[in-house]
Design an enzyme around this catalytic site. Structure first.
Site, PDB file in Angstrom:
ATOM      1  N   GLY A 106      -2.038   7.347  -1.779  1.00 22.27           N
ATOM      2  CA  GLY A 106      -3.333   7.000  -1.183  1.00 22.27           C
ATOM      3  C   GLY A 106      -3.202   6.536   0.257  1.00 22.27           C
ATOM      4  N   ASP A 200       5.547   2.787  -4.455  1.00 21.36           N
ATOM      5  CA  ASP A 200       6.761   2.648  -5.273  1.00 21.36           C
ATOM      6  C   ASP A 200       7.325   4.009  -5.678  1.00 21.36           C
ATOM      7  OD1 ASP A 200       4.396   2.862  -6.728  1.00 21.36           O
ATOM      8  OD2 ASP A 200       5.221   1.913  -8.501  1.00 21.36           O
ATOM      9  N   THR A 226       1.062   0.726   0.751  1.00 24.87           N
ATOM     10  CA  THR A 226       0.045   0.777  -0.295  1.00 24.87           C
ATOM     11  C   THR A 226      -0.870  -0.430  -0.150  1.00 24.87           C
ATOM     12  OG1 THR A 226      -0.552   0.694  -2.629  1.00 24.87           O
ATOM     13  CG2 THR A 226       1.584  -0.229  -2.098  1.00 24.87           C
ATOM     14  N   ASP A 228      -2.367  -1.690  -2.396  1.00 24.15           N
ATOM     15  CA  ASP A 228      -2.249  -2.512  -3.608  1.00 24.15           C
ATOM     16  C   ASP A 228      -1.362  -3.732  -3.400  1.00 24.15           C
ATOM     17  OD1 ASP A 228      -3.734  -0.497  -4.601  1.00 24.15           O
ATOM     18  OD2 ASP A 228      -2.317   0.162  -6.125  1.00 24.15           O
ATOM     19  N   MET A 279      -9.993  -2.326  -5.932  1.00 23.32           N
ATOM     20  CA  MET A 279      -8.803  -1.495  -6.182  1.00 23.32           C
ATOM     21  C   MET A 279      -7.540  -2.323  -6.353  1.00 23.32           C
ATOM     22  SD  MET A 279      -8.458   2.014  -4.121  1.00 23.32           S
ATOM     23  CE  MET A 279      -9.322   3.499  -4.648  1.00 23.32           C
ATOM     24  N   ARG A 281      -4.211  -0.517  -8.505  1.00 23.39           N
ATOM     25  CA  ARG A 281      -4.004   0.256  -9.729  1.00 23.39           C
ATOM     26  C   ARG A 281      -3.549  -0.618 -10.898  1.00 23.39           C
ATOM     27  NH1 ARG A 281      -2.718   5.583  -9.951  1.00 23.39           N
ATOM     28  NH2 ARG A 281      -1.993   5.626  -7.805  1.00 23.39           N
ATOM     29  N   ARG A 567      -9.955   1.164   1.945  1.00 28.36           N
ATOM     30  CA  ARG A 567      -8.731   1.912   2.196  1.00 28.36           C
ATOM     31  C   ARG A 567      -8.867   2.741   3.477  1.00 28.36           C
ATOM     32  NH1 ARG A 567      -6.578   5.683  -2.714  1.00 28.36           N
ATOM     33  NH2 ARG A 567      -7.729   7.277  -1.605  1.00 28.36           N
TER      34      ARG A 567
HETATM   35  P1  FBP Z   1      -1.067   4.213  -3.469  1.00 25.45           P
HETATM   36  O1  FBP Z   1      -0.309   3.350  -4.413  1.00 25.45           O
HETATM   37  O2  FBP Z   1      -0.648   5.615  -3.477  1.00 25.45           O
HETATM   38  O3  FBP Z   1      -1.047   3.638  -2.084  1.00 25.45           O
HETATM   39  O4  FBP Z   1      -2.596   4.238  -3.884  1.00 25.45           O
HETATM   40  C1  FBP Z   1      -3.244   3.086  -4.244  1.00 25.45           C
HETATM   41  C2  FBP Z   1      -4.653   3.340  -4.693  1.00 25.45           C
HETATM   42  O5  FBP Z   1      -5.554   3.159  -3.640  1.00 25.45           O
HETATM   43  C3  FBP Z   1      -4.985   2.444  -5.868  1.00 25.45           C
HETATM   44  O6  FBP Z   1      -5.495   1.209  -5.451  1.00 25.45           O
HETATM   45  C4  FBP Z   1      -5.941   3.282  -6.652  1.00 25.45           C
HETATM   46  O7  FBP Z   1      -5.852   3.006  -8.024  1.00 25.45           O
HETATM   47  C5  FBP Z   1      -5.475   4.673  -6.412  1.00 25.45           C
HETATM   48  O8  FBP Z   1      -4.826   4.666  -5.169  1.00 25.45           O
HETATM   49  C6  FBP Z   1      -6.583   5.665  -6.395  1.00 25.45           C
HETATM   50  O9  FBP Z   1      -6.045   6.935  -6.432  1.00 25.45           O
HETATM   51  P2  FBP Z   1      -6.786   8.220  -5.906  1.00 25.45           P
HETATM   52  O10 FBP Z   1      -6.813   8.118  -4.418  1.00 25.45           O
HETATM   53  O11 FBP Z   1      -5.905   9.331  -6.355  1.00 25.45           O
HETATM   54  O12 FBP Z   1      -8.141   8.234  -6.496  1.00 25.45           O
END
Ligand code: FBP
Length: 697
Positions: A106, A200, A226, A228, A279, A281, A567
């Site tokens: 992301g 990660d 990230t 997160d 957000m 995850r 984001r």
């Molecule tokens: P990354 O760990 O790849 O940085 O992504 C984090 C995140 O923004 C999470 O907070 C969220 O659950 C997820 O990506 C959403 O995924 P997508 O962009 O595939 O909908």
């Protein structure tokens, strides 16, 4: 459009003032692009060298040793500035290099500055150095889709959010075939080094690529990205090496600004509970930071819920049952209801609740479903050509497959992944939630929490339980004593005559609570008759009816999701400086021959002058985790430490922020992200607090 009008419009569009106001850029963007991030002192020197930091040790997993032999002995490296160097060093440091960079996963605010920092450092060392950007994430490496990143491409993106310059993707280089293709790409571009900016899983990928391309002399460096905030690195002795991934601060500040606005709105029109899913995850770092930034009334922290043990239910339970001790959705809904009821009692039938996106991961009963279904789907995908979701497109097809598994478990004792009890419990949950739990996993086999309407499930249970509490006469809106007295007096009635009959706390409190037995106009009349304040044939005085109606709560919610918006924010100054220096760090690591290292800044939690650019060895950080139903070596995610100062403070102030007492709420207004002036914290509050140590030190 008529010709005359069209000609006029063309004229208007040529007007310089009109052109200025409708241009794609604005003064804020111009200022951002012009901003030159601060450089850590070491980067002011002509050269940098690496100094191994042997005091940092890691608990190395034997599997990491086996699978990553060429990079497992890497050490933490501190970057030092150097002006006078030997000719041979200078020659090697400044030799012409081709470097490739990719964004993975992301977007996170600040990514463009990693590229800018790397580019600037590479150009400073040798203007012939070339930087290639792989397009659309790791697929760009596998498919050899790259562009050369030049000054004119990079400059418009300096200090600007998103990953728009080269885009991103979630592909994983997880098969030998993809590894080979990636290696081919790196060789065909004559890359000296590949830089992977990711979370990660992507840094895990970086380690495996470093191992794979070690013999070919192609270096691989990771960058902790990230929103997160779950890439935090400590050594065995708990020394902090990387306090936070980049993008976290911006996302948290963006979410906090929006949520704080909701606090303002909700305490103004006093009729809604705003339910804000944020957000993250798995880990609740973002929710924790939002709590500290906004002082929202209720903030759930997943890790805290996972820690919960229901001793009462354990005592009552006759069998060993996973549902008997951990947090359940039902119990969690009760905890939320408790806060709502308490606030209503002091006249506050509104508020703001923050729910971390990954909360389900920490709810025992749901976590078990997720683990089981991950394994079932992964196993199916491995043994069937089409894969689970193609073979079972509808929810009914999927449920039928699960029923078949449950039947199988009855027939074959040894088959236990999905038993009849699992099937029964699963059938009890709402359809949209079943669909959510069964939906396609991401390319890493992860459950996609952002796609599940967690807040809807939870608030459904909260709404149902509040109805029950209303019927029991427990959920009521407190009536302000002064209002009650004035309203009755205005109608010529004696408040003290009716007060003790109507309210259970008439003698003392500022907010009066209608007696639990009064739950309708009918019961109101019965109570008044029984207390002899009116006669059977008399009507309930209109003003008393009015007071009763005011005490009946309506539970109205507005649901929000804060994720993609934050984001995509332009980075805070903290993230601009952090990421630019990460880019400079990457080049230092490359120019000094490092591979299998992650660029990081030590002392991020301290003032800028104390920031130390370092390289952290990735391989020693890896451990075994289940991915796609199998154990795989991955970089460990960091979750909220319940002994951290940040969490302890949030826990301590929980009751205060719930503000279930008369008077003002305790909301905090962090304000929007601003580039100029000193209006925002210069780093996350969590970092500042955690720099004070931990409760398990
Ligand atoms: P990354 O760990 O790849 O940085 O992504 C984090 C995140 O923004 C999470 O907070 C969220 O659950 C997820 O990506 C959403 O995924 P997508 O962009 O595939 O909908």
């Amino acid at each position: 459009m008529p010709e005359k009008e069209s000609i006029r419009l063309e004229g208007i569009l040529k007007n310089p003032e009109v052109r200025e106001v409708i241009a794609n850029t604005n003064p804020n963007m111009v200022e951002r692009r012009k901003y030159v991030p601060k450089k850590c002192d070491v980067f002011l020197s002509s050269y940098t060298v690496l100094k191994e930091q042997l005091q940092y040790r890691f608990d190395i997993h034997p599997e990491a040793k086996r699978q990553l032999p060429n990079i497992i002995d890497n050490k933490v490296q501190l970057i030092l500035g150097m002006d006078a160097v030997e000719e041979s060093f200078k020659k090697n440091y400044c030799k012409k290099r081709n470097i490739g960079i990719v964004f993975s996963g992301g977007p996170a605010p600040g990514g463009h500055n990693v590229i800018a920092g790397l580019y600037d450092a590479a150009q400073k060392a040798n203007p012939d150095n070339k930087l290639y950007g792989f397009l659309l994430g790791p697929d760009g490496i596998i498919e050899n889709q790259a562009i050369e990143l030049t000054q004119s491409i990079i400059d418009p993106y300096r200090n600007i959010g998103g990953f728009g310059m080269i885009k991103t993707g979630r592909a994983k280089i997880d098969t030998q075939q993809k590894m080979n293709l990636s290696k081919e790409t790196c060789k065909s571009l004559r890359l000296d080094a590949l830089v992977i900016v990711g979370g990660d899983d992507s840094n895990t990928n970086a380690a495996f690529l470093a191992q794979e391309m070690f013999e070919d002399g192609i270096q691989v460096i990771g960058v902790p990205k990230t929103i997160d905030g779950d890439i935090q690195v400590r050594d065995m002795a708990d020394n902090v090496l990387c306090a936070m991934s980049f993008g976290f601060h911006t996302a948290a500040r963006a979410f906090s600004n929006q949520i704080s606005n909701l606090c303002t709105d909700s305490s103004s029109d006093v009729k809604y509970w705003h339910i804000c899913k944020v957000m993250g995850r798995v880990a609740s770092h973002l929710a924790l930071e939002v709590a500290l930034q906004t002082h929202a009334n209720i903030t759930l922290i997943g890790e805290d819920l996972a820690d919960y043990v229901d001793w009462d239910r354990i005592k009552r339970s006759e069998t060993i049952d996973y549902n008997a001790y951990g947090m359940t959705l039902r119990h969690l809904s009760r905890v939320i209801c408790d806060g709502i009821v308490k606030r209503a009692a002091v006249g506050k039938n509104y508020g703001v609740i923050v729910i971390p996106e990954g909360v389900l991961e920490f709810i025992n009963e749901i976590q078990i479903f997720i683990i089981k279904l991950n394994a079932i789907i992964a196993e199916y995908n491995v043994t069937h050509d089409n894969g689970f979701h193609l073979d079972f497109p509808s929810l009914e097809d999927k449920l039928e497959y699960l029923r078949r598994l449950a039947r199988r478990s009855r027939e074959e004792g040894s088959f236990s992944i999905w038993n009849t009890r699992d099937d029964d419990l699963f059938n009890d949950i709402p359809e949209f939630f079943q669909e959510g739990l069964l939906m396609e996993r991401d390319s890493h086999g992860n459950f996609q929490f952002s796609q599940v309407e967690t807040e809807k499930v939870l608030m459904g249970l909260v709404g149902d339980y509040l109805e029950i509490l209303k019927e029991k006469g427990i959920y009521k809106i407190g009536i302000e004593r002064s209002y009650y007295r004035k309203t009755l007096k205005d109608e010529g009635l004696d408040p003290d005559y009716f007060g003790p009959v109507l309210f259970e706390n008439y003698d003392n409190d500022m907010f009066l609570l209608m007696r639990p037995s009064i739950i309708s106009l009918k019961t109101l009349k019965q109570v008044l008759i029984k207390a002899d304040v009116i006669r059977e044939e008399e009507k309930v005085p209109a003003v008393i009816e009015k007071i009763y109606k005011k005490s009946v709560p309506k539970f109205k919610t507005q649901i929000h999701f804060y994720g993609y918006d934050g984001r995509g924010s332009d980075p805070t100054k903290f993230d601009c400086n952090y990421t630019y220096n990460l880019g400079l760090t990457v080049f230092s690591l490359i120019a000094n021959g490092a591979t299998g290292q992650m660029a990081a800044i030590r002392n991020l939690e301290k003032n800028f002058s104390e920031w130390d650019p370092i390289g952290i060895p990735i391989a020693p950080l890896m451990h075994l985790e289940e991915r796609k139903g199998k154990l795989a070596l991955v970089l460990e995610k960091s979750i909220v430490n319940l002994d951290s100062v940040a969490f302890k403070i949030v826990k301590q102030l929980r009751e205060k922020w719930l503000a279930a007492y008369p008077g003002e709420d305790n909301y905090r207004r962090p304000g929007p992200i601003r580039f100029a002036g000193k209006s925002e914290e210069d780093r996350p509050i969590t970092l500042v607090l955690n720099a004070l140590g931990s409760f398990n030190d």
